[in-house]
Design a protein around this motif. Structure first.
Motif, PDB file in Angstrom:
ATOM      1  N   LYS A   2       0.955  -1.013   0.109  1.00 29.74           N
ATOM      2  CA  LYS A   2      -0.017  -0.048   0.032  1.00 29.74           C
ATOM      3  C   LYS A   2       0.863   1.224   0.179  1.00 29.74           C
ATOM      4  CE  LYS A   2      -0.650   0.804   5.062  1.00 29.74           C
ATOM      5  NZ  LYS A   2      -1.331   1.281   6.001  1.00 29.74           N
ATOM      6  N   ILE A   3       0.361   2.379  -0.417  1.00 31.65           N
ATOM      7  CA  ILE A   3       1.110   3.737  -0.415  1.00 31.65           C
ATOM      8  C   ILE A   3       1.185   4.168   1.143  1.00 31.65           C
ATOM      9  CG2 ILE A   3       1.041   6.097  -0.759  1.00 31.65           C
ATOM     10  CD1 ILE A   3      -0.278   5.267  -3.614  1.00 31.65           C
ATOM     11  N   GLU A   4       1.917   4.092   1.798  1.00 32.10           N
ATOM     12  CA  GLU A   4       1.947   4.583   3.182  1.00 32.10           C
ATOM     13  C   GLU A   4       1.744   5.920   3.364  1.00 32.10           C
ATOM     14  OE1 GLU A   4       3.816   6.309   5.812  1.00 32.10           O
ATOM     15  OE2 GLU A   4       2.912   4.878   7.080  1.00 32.10           O
ATOM     16  N   HIS A   5       2.391   6.866   2.656  1.00 32.26           N
ATOM     17  CA  HIS A   5       1.954   8.464   2.924  1.00 32.26           C
ATOM     18  C   HIS A   5       2.265   9.239   1.599  1.00 32.26           C
ATOM     19  CE1 HIS A   5       5.915   8.994   4.722  1.00 32.26           C
ATOM     20  NE2 HIS A   5       5.695  10.171   4.065  1.00 32.26           N
ATOM     21  N   PHE A  43       2.011  15.176  10.062  1.00 26.22           N
ATOM     22  CA  PHE A  43       1.387  14.228   9.386  1.00 26.22           C
ATOM     23  C   PHE A  43      -0.104  14.197   9.795  1.00 26.22           C
ATOM     24  CE2 PHE A  43       5.477  11.776   9.017  1.00 26.22           C
ATOM     25  CZ  PHE A  43       5.423  11.370   7.979  1.00 26.22           C
ATOM     26  N   LEU A  44      -0.737  14.202   8.663  1.00 27.25           N
ATOM     27  CA  LEU A  44      -2.293  14.202   8.510  1.00 27.25           C
ATOM     28  C   LEU A  44      -3.063  12.840   7.976  1.00 27.25           C
ATOM     29  CD1 LEU A  44      -2.610  17.718   6.619  1.00 27.25           C
ATOM     30  CD2 LEU A  44      -2.402  17.260   9.030  1.00 27.25           C
ATOM     31  N   SER A  45      -3.553  12.403   9.042  1.00 30.22           N
ATOM     32  CA  SER A  45      -4.332  11.199   9.074  1.00 30.22           C
ATOM     33  C   SER A  45      -5.856  11.150   8.455  1.00 30.22           C
ATOM     34  CB  SER A  45      -4.134  10.292  10.446  1.00 30.22           C
ATOM     35  OG  SER A  45      -2.999  10.066  10.494  1.00 30.22           O
ATOM     36  N   PHE A  46      -6.143  10.623   7.798  1.00 29.39           N
ATOM     37  CA  PHE A  46      -7.736  10.389   7.567  1.00 29.39           C
ATOM     38  C   PHE A  46      -8.503   9.291   7.946  1.00 29.39           C
ATOM     39  CE2 PHE A  46      -5.280  13.242   4.802  1.00 29.39           C
ATOM     40  CZ  PHE A  46      -5.986  14.214   4.601  1.00 29.39           C
ATOM     41  N   ASP A  47      -9.735   9.001   8.172  1.00 22.59           N
ATOM     42  CA  ASP A  47     -10.415   8.079   8.564  1.00 22.59           C
ATOM     43  C   ASP A  47     -10.114   6.685   7.869  1.00 22.59           C
ATOM     44  OD1 ASP A  47     -11.610   9.670  10.304  1.00 22.59           O
ATOM     45  OD2 ASP A  47     -13.716   9.970   9.130  1.00 22.59           O
ATOM     46  N   ALA A  50      -5.466   6.652   5.300  1.00 18.69           N
ATOM     47  CA  ALA A  50      -4.314   7.184   4.267  1.00 18.69           C
ATOM     48  C   ALA A  50      -3.825   8.229   5.202  1.00 18.69           C
ATOM     49  CB  ALA A  50      -5.120   8.007   3.308  1.00 18.69           C
ATOM     50  N   ARG A  51      -2.663   8.770   4.751  1.00 22.95           N
ATOM     51  CA  ARG A  51      -2.035   9.771   5.537  1.00 22.95           C
ATOM     52  C   ARG A  51      -1.067  10.603   4.409  1.00 22.95           C
ATOM     53  NH1 ARG A  51       1.913   8.613  10.069  1.00 22.95           N
ATOM     54  NH2 ARG A  51       3.308   7.727   8.584  1.00 22.95           N
ATOM     55  N   LEU A  52      -0.974  11.933   4.807  1.00 23.45           N
ATOM     56  CA  LEU A  52      -0.593  13.121   4.063  1.00 23.45           C
ATOM     57  C   LEU A  52       0.527  13.693   4.943  1.00 23.45           C
ATOM     58  CD1 LEU A  52      -0.360  14.731   1.484  1.00 23.45           C
ATOM     59  CD2 LEU A  52      -2.383  16.206   2.459  1.00 23.45           C
ATOM     60  N   GLU A  53       1.792  13.839   4.594  1.00 18.79           N
ATOM     61  CA  GLU A  53       2.670  14.610   5.067  1.00 18.79           C
ATOM     62  C   GLU A  53       2.754  15.798   4.381  1.00 18.79           C
ATOM     63  OE1 GLU A  53       7.461  14.372   6.647  1.00 18.79           O
ATOM     64  OE2 GLU A  53       6.691  13.114   4.944  1.00 18.79           O
ATOM     65  N   ILE A  54       2.684  17.145   5.312  1.00 20.65           N
ATOM     66  CA  ILE A  54       2.833  18.369   4.692  1.00 20.65           C
ATOM     67  C   ILE A  54       4.237  18.750   5.482  1.00 20.65           C
ATOM     68  CG2 ILE A  54       0.529  18.936   3.971  1.00 20.65           C
ATOM     69  CD1 ILE A  54       0.186  20.432   6.657  1.00 20.65           C
ATOM     70  N   HIS A  74      -2.854  15.855  -8.853  1.00 13.49           N
ATOM     71  CA  HIS A  74      -3.935  16.374  -8.050  1.00 13.49           C
ATOM     72  C   HIS A  74      -3.903  15.293  -6.659  1.00 13.49           C
ATOM     73  CE1 HIS A  74      -6.781  14.162 -10.602  1.00 13.49           C
ATOM     74  NE2 HIS A  74      -6.848  13.625  -9.670  1.00 13.49           N
ATOM     75  N   ILE A  75      -4.514  15.585  -5.784  1.00 15.07           N
ATOM     76  CA  ILE A  75      -4.808  14.691  -4.616  1.00 15.07           C
ATOM     77  C   ILE A  75      -6.400  14.526  -4.596  1.00 15.07           C
ATOM     78  CG2 ILE A  75      -4.713  13.846  -2.137  1.00 15.07           C
ATOM     79  CD1 ILE A  75      -2.266  15.775  -2.069  1.00 15.07           C
ATOM     80  N   ALA A  76      -7.053  13.058  -4.739  1.00 14.80           N
ATOM     81  CA  ALA A  76      -8.559  13.089  -4.727  1.00 14.80           C
ATOM     82  C   ALA A  76      -8.919  12.609  -3.560  1.00 14.80           C
ATOM     83  CB  ALA A  76      -8.661  12.122  -5.745  1.00 14.80           C
ATOM     84  N   PHE A  77     -10.030  13.159  -2.877  1.00 15.01           N
ATOM     85  CA  PHE A  77     -10.694  12.736  -1.566  1.00 15.01           C
ATOM     86  C   PHE A  77     -12.229  12.305  -2.084  1.00 15.01           C
ATOM     87  CE2 PHE A  77      -7.099  15.496  -0.491  1.00 15.01           C
ATOM     88  CZ  PHE A  77      -6.861  15.013   0.811  1.00 15.01           C
ATOM     89  N   SER A  78     -12.273  10.944  -1.474  1.00 12.06           N
ATOM     90  CA  SER A  78     -13.744  10.652  -1.781  1.00 12.06           C
ATOM     91  C   SER A  78     -14.671  11.064  -0.590  1.00 12.06           C
ATOM     92  CB  SER A  78     -13.519   8.981  -1.882  1.00 12.06           C
ATOM     93  OG  SER A  78     -14.942   8.495  -1.788  1.00 12.06           O
ATOM     94  N   VAL A  79     -15.710  11.613  -0.646  1.00 12.02           N
ATOM     95  CA  VAL A  79     -16.436  12.134   0.476  1.00 12.02           C
ATOM     96  C   VAL A  79     -17.820  11.464   0.628  1.00 12.02           C
ATOM     97  CG1 VAL A  79     -15.629  14.378   0.522  1.00 12.02           C
ATOM     98  CG2 VAL A  79     -17.516  13.913  -1.070  1.00 12.02           C
ATOM     99  N   GLY A  80     -18.211  10.477  -0.266  1.00  6.96           N
ATOM    100  CA  GLY A  80     -19.225   9.525   0.088  1.00  6.96           C
ATOM    101  C   GLY A  80     -20.433   9.613  -0.582  1.00  6.96           C
ATOM    102  N   SER A  81     -20.661  10.703  -1.340  1.00  6.00           N
ATOM    103  CA  SER A  81     -22.125  10.871  -2.096  1.00  6.00           C
ATOM    104  C   SER A  81     -21.962  12.308  -2.936  1.00  6.00           C
ATOM    105  CB  SER A  81     -23.081  10.965  -1.209  1.00  6.00           C
ATOM    106  OG  SER A  81     -23.353  12.348  -0.435  1.00  6.00           O
TER     107      SER A  81
END
Length: 127
Positions: A2-5, A43-47, A50-54, A74-81
C-alpha cells in the motif's frame, strides 16, 4: 503493498494543515521541527488510514504550477456521495477557493469537482 503516505511541500504549513483539518476531516499530529535544518512537518491522518505529510523549509522556491505538466496532478478525496461533493464544493467556493471544474460526471464515470486549494495545487473531490 500500500502507499504509506504522500508528501507535499508547502510555503504556509499552518494554512495547509488547517485546510485539510477543516474541509477534509484530517487529524494532525503535533508536528516535527528540526532546529538544525529548519525543516517542519505535520502528518495528517484520514479515517480510512491514508496519511499526508505536509512539509516546509523556509528557503524553498515556489514555482508556478501549470495544470497540464509532468508530475503529480492532484490529490483526490472521496467524500461518500454526490450531495457531499456538491456541498463541499459550494462551501469551498464561498470561502474563496477556485473551482476549476465541476461538480460534474466525467467521461470515465467519476462524479467530481476540482479545486485549486493549496498554493496552486489541485484537490479533487469525488463520491
Amino acid at each position: 503493498m500500500k502507499i504509506e503516505h504522500i508528501a507535499l511541500y508547502v510555503k504556509d504549513l499552518e494554512t495547509a494543515r488547517n485546510f485539510f483539518v477543516k474541509y477534509l476531516g484530517a487529524k494532525s499530529n503535533e508536528g516535527y521541527h528540526n532546529l538544525k535544518t529548519s525543516f517542519r512537518s505535520y502528518f495528517l491522518s484520514f479515517d480510512d488510514g491514508a496519511r499526508l505529510e505536509i512539509m516546509n523549509k523556509p528557503e524553498m522556491p515556489d514555482f508556478p504550477k501549470e495544470f497540464a505538466r509532468t508530475g503529480y496532478a492532484h490529490i483526490a478525496f472521496s467524500v461518500g456521495s454526490k450531495e457531499k461533493v456538491d456541498a463541499l464544493t459550494a462551501e469551498l467556493k464561498v470561502d474563496g477557493y477556485e473551482v476549476v471544474s465541476g461538480p460534474r460526471t466525467t467521461g470515465d464515470g467519476y462524479y467530481e469537482s476540482c479545486i485549486v486549494a493549496i498554493e496552486g495545487n489541485q484537490i479533487e473531490i469525488t463520491i
